[in-house]
Structures are given as structure tokens and as C-alpha cells.
Design an enzyme around this catalytic site. Structure first.
Site, PDB file in Angstrom:
ATOM      1  N   HIS A   1       0.869  -1.168   0.000  1.00 23.31           N
ATOM      2  CA  HIS A   1       0.000   0.000   0.000  1.00 23.31           C
ATOM      3  C   HIS A   1       0.906   1.217   0.000  1.00 23.31           C
ATOM      4  O   HIS A   1       1.803   1.324   0.822  1.00 23.31           O
ATOM      5  CB  HIS A   1      -0.896  -0.008   1.244  1.00 23.31           C
TER       6      HIS A   1
ATOM      7  N   ARG B   1      -6.332  10.346  -0.198  1.00 26.63           N
ATOM      8  CA  ARG B   1      -6.077  10.829  -1.561  1.00 26.63           C
ATOM      9  C   ARG B   1      -7.384  10.988  -2.323  1.00 26.63           C
ATOM     10  O   ARG B   1      -7.536  11.922  -3.112  1.00 26.63           O
ATOM     11  CB  ARG B   1      -5.142   9.858  -2.296  1.00 26.63           C
TER      12      ARG B   1
END
Lengths: 228, 530
Positions: free
Chosen positions: B317, B337
Site C-alpha cells: 500500500h 487521496r
């Protein structure tokens, strides 16, 4: 360059003293001291509620609580984990319930015994105003309980300290399920899509795409439009 | 909490924020992405993997840490006679995470006698930690076909197509199932599900429950299992599957974690939902995974003859915590994000489009911190880049971080960092096992009759790279599919005498190859004394 030697502090795990590096979480400190945790460790990231811990520091009469994976050790800390607490959970069929105060009282009749002592709020490692949502529960404000209890990770520390033997996490969970099932509006677009899938609306397109070769698939993928 | 040198770099990030508000970093072209992955993704580093010497996948490369366990001897002594079965059920479910509980609920609803056994507590699983969301093509501008294409492209076109089709077709059904169970998704007042983008999605199909999506799903499913009084045993890890004389799965041998007592459960069908291998710390990376993610299911299925797929592809990740040290490796959800935070280097410059697929973003961060020398290294030498979370408040208004990302905000707050005001330092963390045990669209293990696999333990759905929000989805789609098929098949199955002869044979193979110094499954990672 060699790492500097860590500064060691003394903590007491279930009364027994250990020297551990400063700055570790309680969980890492227990492992450093030699514990192989089976109970009392879970996600190690503050989400699962497995590692509720009660502690006190020397010279202070007050008991504090925290998650072992999120709480940093302090010098002269006396601690024990509470990996399991035999709290009551009502069982129910959600589809047979009504989203009202009577349901809460029927499943958790101890609800009105709350003394308003605020201990639950003070101990919550998530910073939830637990007493507030319990007060809302007593008024039958199910949407309010659902909203205010949402961040509960069900560690049970509030229940472990509650003089009225309330099981706050389970009341919150019941309220969230009642809210989501009965009070929040159902998603119409979702029901429509489910009907379309069941009617086989997409089957022919899925068949077509399944028959494509790699070059066609890549072409399709690289030229797909992306929602702004 | 931030040091003076960190503050200097943070000031540079703040200085470019207004400019970056308008600035869109270009997406990678397919060729650029390919070169980036080959150059910087750990999967492509030569020193991280080796071919396994024995078993159904002999010759296939996988991470050293996994191969060490596949080539290990069993933790049990298979020559000792098995105890008489203590438990006799239709469907045995191994694992108490999202996949296992979904399977147990489904099989129970179909009238099967179900037993669920789990190594730790019911609900102790990566499911509980998944913050970002769950994908489903539920909106009018979307469809299972568009979702299918996104999944396939994200997986590098290596996915098993019939599994992708099952995944994306069942997705709306799974969300509806959860909605009916009273799972509290984030919605508009009119009932419309809120949904956002994730890396690699072409539609905003990420449904969420604030930033506790996995926790909300898990606590709902767990509550339902308790309400329906489905039998389960906690702290009871399975050590080996048991097979009958014909090599068909006939249940499992397990051990009470606290008393050491062995138990045999005889079952007509068995569903393995034991999760992935994050806690093996592949390539030495920190991990975002649950304490119990030690690949136990892969090891025992392999000994029973199950084939593994795509285990050479590990998902890192891109945004694991790099600072503070106490949170190292923990996940910073992709939603950060999704709602507008950009990735910037120590100079405050963007270097990658924030919503590329996870493999590409991870590789871009590793490149920024290595070849390009534009990462920030902490006092302990941990490299990282900044995730500019204050941008979220700049775009959506003050208070947004606290409201939309309460779990993240709280975790940083505990260590004196206000992520709504200051950016956070991140570096890739070992997050997900892309591959697993081969399955078909019903969750069946093709090589071992009456054995099913669901959840992260299964492989092929995501090919070489899973997209965000498709893991919560896959555990429920294939948990339910396996539960259904296992329940429907159970009445037709005649179970023979449980045996671990296959383990004895495997141990001999291990010994003959000069291997087997270690034993497996390991059940828990070893952090004692560290």
C-alpha cells in the site's frame, strides 16, 4: 552510525517490574519484556478493540485505561490487560424490531439505571461522549445514538467500569443497525441495480467482454472514460 | 511532535499548496507505468523471491518468507493417530473475519449445521481494519461491465475472468445484503449512497461507512452471527486439514490455543477463510495487517494438494505511516487521496498522479526516495514522502478531515500530530496478498474435493494487483458464494474417515528434499524480545 542506546524505563505488568525502552506502546513493551500475546492483541492499529488495558502510575490513585497498541508506556506504570469481559449481548431478529425506545428497553432493560457518572465518557479510548449517546438512547433518539456511537471499536472498557452495568457498545450497535435498517432512507439506485443484475441485463455485455482477446481488452481499458 | 528538520520540509510543502490546488500531475502512460514497476516495485527485485522446491507449485517463485513455510514440516506429528472426531457438522468454516462470517451466515441460512472456528476472536481480521470502502457498480452511470474492466486492467489483465465476473455482478447484491442487515453506509438524506473514486476506478463506486467501513461491516456481520446463534469457537487455530481415504477434505484438526487440547471436526464441506500473509513481513517491509495474518491456510491447503496462484505478486500500500515510529507500517487510507490530498516530495513537488493503481504509486514513492533522492529521511533513517492532508481542508473547507477521516485524525492526534494542519510522512507498507489458493467461481478448490476457499486466502480474483475497495467486496462475494455452494453440496457428501496421512507424505517429501528444519503453520508472528 550506530543507533543510540534507548533510554529504559520501568513498568509493572500485572505487578511485576520490567525495564523497557521509552516510547514503546504498551503492546510492544509487553513483547519486548517477553510476552507472546495470544489474547489482548488484534489489529495492532486501533480498530479492533482487542487490547483494552487498565493502568495506573505510581503516586496517582486514579485508574486509567487505553488500548495497548495505541498507548505509550510511562515510567512506573502498573498495568493489566482486559482481553475479555463477560458483558451481556441481547439477541434479536432485526427484521422483527421497531426502531423505538420500547425496543431498546426491552432488549436492554438496564438502560434507565444509568447514574450519569460520566465514567464511560472519561475512559473511552476513542474519545466518544458515551454518556451522551446513552442519554440519547434513554430518550429513544436512535439516529442520535447511531451517529454519536459510530466510532466505537467495542473494546468494552466503558462497560467494564460502569457502576450501572450498562453495556454501552451493544446499545450503540443495536441503535446503528436499527437506524440503518429503518430510519435511513433505502438507496433507490441500489435496489434498481440489484433488479437489473437479477434480470440479467448485463449478461450479454459480460459475455461479449469475456470473449475479447488481450489486445481488444487493453484497447478498451486504455480508452475508457473516467468520471470527473 | 515534528522535529525542526521536518518542519523545514513541511514549510516547503505549505509553500507550494496554493499552486498545487490548480496543478494536475499527468497520469502515467501504459509504457511509463510498466517501466516504473519493473524498475522500482519490490516484486521485480531479484533478491526477494525464490522457486519453491516441493508440492503442487514446485518451481514457481514466491517470496522467501512464504517459501520458508511451504517448505517446512508440519507442526503436528502426523504419525500419531488422530483423536476421534469431537465435532461433526455439515459445513466447517475456518476463520472469523468477513469472508468466514459471511460464509457461515449464508450456509446457516440454508439450513446447514455450521461450525465456525477461528484462531483469535470472532472478527479479528484485516476486515476490521479496512477503512476506505467497498466497490460496487450501484450508480446509474456505472455497470458491472465497467467495473469488470477496471478490475481486469488493475490486475494487469492476469485475473481469472470468471472470478472477476462473479465479483462485479454480485457486488450490488452484496451492498444490498449489508444495507438490509442494518450496516450503516454513508448516505445522502434521500438514501443515495455516497461514493468516491479509488485508485484505478473509472467511476465513483467506492461506498463507505465514514472511515470505519470494514469495522462497520464486521461488527454488523458478527452481531448477526451471534443473533442467529451460529456455533463458533474462538482461540482455536486449525493446524491441518484432514482428508478421507479418497483425498477429499473431511474437516480439520485444531488446537485450543490456551489449553493445548487437540480437536477434530469432521465436516462434509470445509471453507478455508484464514486470510493472507502480511505478518510474514515479506521483503522486510512493515505491514498494515492484523496480528493473525500468517498464511496458515495457504500452508495447510498446499499440503492437501491445493495449488497456489499469483503469490509472486505482493501488494504494497503506497501510504503506510513512516512517522511517528509507534505507528510505523499502519495504513493511511486511500480515501485521504480520494478526497484530495496529494503526494509531494521533500521539496513540496508532486511526482505522481495521486490515484494511479497502488503498485504504481508505491513504485513512484520508492523511486522518489531512492534514485531521485527527493524523499525525506527521519532521524531513524526511515524514508518517506509527504501526503499533503491539509489540502483536503483547503478544497472542502475547515473541519473536513476530522469529519471525513475521524479514525485517521484520532490516530495521529494521539501522537501530537494534527493532520488537518500539517502533512503526514508516508512510505509503502506490506498490505495485501494479491494471490492465494486457486478457486473457481463457487469458491471451490479445484484440486481438493469438498474444500472451498474465500477471502484473502483465495487467489485469481485480482490477478497481480488488487484495486482499493475490491477486497471488502471479494470477501463477501466469495464468502457468500462458498457458503451457498458448500451448504448445497453438503447433503450429497458422504464423509469417510478423517486422516492426516497426506501430512505424513508431505513431511517425507520435505525431508527427502533436505528441507523441513522449520515447522509451520506458525499461527502468530514472533515479536518476543524485540
Amino acid at each position: 552510525m550506530a543507533q543510540p542506546e534507548p533510554e529504559l524505563i520501568t513498568i509493572y505488568i500485572m505487578g511485576k517490574g520490567y525495564q523497557v525502552p521509552k516510547g514503546l506502546t504498551i503492546m510492544r513493551a509487553m513483547e519486548y519484556a517477553g510476552y507472546r500475546l495470544v489474547r489482548g492483541a488484534g489489529c495492532r492499529g486501533g480498530f479492533c478493540g482487542a487490547c483494552g488495558t487498565v493502568y495506573r502510575t505510581r503516586g496517582d490513585y486514579r485508574l486509567k485505561v487505553g488500548l495497548a497498541c495505541q498507548t505509550v508506556v510511562e515510567p512506573e506504570m502498573y498495568l493489566t490487560q482486559i482481553p475479555f469481559y463477560p458483558a451481556n449481548k441481547a439477541t434479536y431478529g432485526l427484521t422483527q424490531l421497531k426502531p423505538n425506545l420500547a425496543t431498546l428497553l426491552q432488549l436492554y432493560p438496564e438502560l434507565p439505571r444509568c447514574l450519569g457518572c460520566n465514567t464511560c465518557t472519561r475512559v473511552c479510548p476513542q474519545g466518544i461522549d458515551v454518556m451522551d449517546y446513552m442519554a440519547r438512547a434513554m430518550r429513544g433518539d436512535i439516529a442520535g445514538v447511531a451517529d454519536k456511537s459510530f466510532d466505537c471499536i467495542m473494546c468494552g472498557l466503558c462497560a467494564s467500569r460502569c457502576p450501572a452495568e450498562e453495556v454501552q457498545p451493544n446499545v450503540g450497535l443495536l441503535a446503528r443497525r436499527l437506524y440503518a435498517r429503518y430510519l435511513a432512507r433505502p438507496a433507490a439506485h441500489l435496489a434498481d441495480r440489484v433488479a437489473e443484475v437479477k434480470a440479467g441485463k448485463f449478461d450479454s455485455d459480460l459475455d461479449r467482454i469475456a470473449d475479447m482477446d488481450l489486445a481488444q481488452l487493453k484497447e478498451l481499458y486504455n480508452s475508457r472514460d473516467i468520471e470527473a | 511532535m515534528y522535529s525542526a528538520s521536518m518542519r523545514e520540509s513541511i514549510a516547503k510543502v505549505a509553500a507550494t499548496r496554493e499552486r498545487r490546488l490548480e496543478e494536475k500531475h499527468p497520469r502515467l502512460t501504459p509504457d511509463e507505468k510498466d517501466a516504473l514497476l519493473r524498475g522500482f516495485h519490490p516484486d521485480f527485485r531479484e533478491d526477494t523471491q525464490r522457486p519453491v522446491k516441493i508440492g503442487p507449485n514446485a518451481g514457481d517463485s514466491m517470496p522467501h518468507e512464504l517459501v520458508n513455510l511451504l517448505e517446512a514440516r508440519s507442526v503436528i506429528d502426523p504419525v500419531r493417530p488422530l483423536p476421534e472426531p469431537d465435532l461433526d457438522v455439515d459445513v466447517l468454516v475456518i476463520g472469523g473475519g468477513g469472508a468466514g462470517v459471511a460464509a457461515a451466515l449464508t450456509a446457516h441460512e440454508l439450513g446447514s449445521r455450521v461450525l465456525l472456528v477461528t484462531k483469535l476472536r470472532l472478527g479479528d481480521a484485516n476486515t476490521m481494519m479496512a477503512q476506505g470502502g467497498i466497490q460496487a457498480a450501484s450508480k446509474p452511470n456505472d455497470s458491472p461491465v465497467i467495473h469488470y474492466l477496471d478490475v481486469l486492467g488493475g490486475g494487469g489483465f492476469t485475473n481469472k475472468p470468471e472470478l472477476v465476473r462473479a465479483l462485479t455482478s454480485d457486488a450490488p447484491l452484496v451492498i444490498k445484503w449489508l444495507e438490509d442487515l442494518g450496516c450503516m453506509f454513508s448516505k445522502q438524506p434521500d438514501g443515495t449512497m455516497m461514493s468516491i473514486h479509488g485508485g484505478g476506478t473509472s467511476r465513483k463506486r467506492m461506498h463507505f461507512a465514514r472511515d470505519y467501513t470494514g469495522a462497520e461491516i464486521m461488527r454488523t456481520l458478527r452481531d448477526e452471527l451471534l443473533n442467529r446463534d451460529v456455533p463458533f469457537i474462538e482461540f482455536c487455530p486449525v493446524l491441518e486439514l484432514v482428508l478421507d481415504q479418497e483425498g477429499k477434505c473431511a474437516g480439520a484438526l485444531m488446537q485450543n490455543f490456551e489449553t493445548g487440547q487437540f480437536l477434530v471436526a469432521r465436516a462434509r464441506t470445509t471453507i478455508l477463510a484464514t486470510g493472507g500473509f502480511g505478518r510474514l513481513h515479506v521483503s522486510g517491509f512493515p505491514t498494515s495487517n492484523h496480528y493473525g495474518a500468517t498464511a496458515d491456510g495457504l500452508i495447510m491447503a498446499y499440503r492437501a494438494g491445493g495449488r497456489l496462484a499469483f503469490l509472486d505478486a505482493t501488494q504494497f500500500h503506497p501510504t503506510g505511516v513512516a512517522f511517528p515510529e509507534q505507528m510505523l507500517g499502519q495504513l493511511v487510507t486511500e480515501k485521504v487521496r480520494g478526497v484530495g490530498a496529494q503526494l509531494v516530495n521533500a521539496e513540496g513537488e508532486q511526482f505522481v498522479f495521486p490515484l494511479e493503481t497502488r503498485d504504481a504509486v508505491s513504485a513512484a514513492i520508492i523511486r522518489e526516495c531512492s534514485d531521485r533522492g527527493k524523499g525525506f529521511a527521519t532521524e531513524t533513517g526511515q524514508p518517506g514522502v509527504w501526503l499533503d492532508s491539509p489540502m483536503i481542508e483547503r478544497i472542502h473547507g475547515p473541519g473536513t478531515v476530522r469529519k471525513e477521516l475521524p479514525a485517521m485524525f484520532r490516530q495521529y492526534e494521539r501522537f501530537g500530530i494534527d493532520m488537518s494542519q500539517d502533512p503526514i510522512l508516508i512510505y509503502p507498507t506490506l498490505h495485501y496478498q494479491n494471490g492465494g489458493i486457486e478457486i473457481d467461481e463457487h469458491g471451490r478448490c479445484p484440486q481438493v474435493a469438498n474444500l472451498y476457499v474465500a477471502g484473502e486466502a483465495a487467489g485469481g480474483i485480482h490477478g497481480r494487483n488488487r484495486l482499493m475497495g475490491n477486497s471488502l467486496l471479494d470477501i463477501l462475494v466469495f464468502g457468500r458464494r462458498a457458503g451457498r455452494h458448500a451448504a448445497e453440496q453438503a447433503p450429497t457428501v458422504k464423509v469417510g474417515t478423517p486422516s492426516v496421512e497426506h501430512v505424513a507424505r508431505f513431511n517425507q517429501e520435505v525431508a527427502a528434499a533436505g528441507l523441513g528444519q522449520a515447522s509451520a503453520p506458525i499461527l502468530l508472528p514472533d515479536y518476543v524480545g524485540r
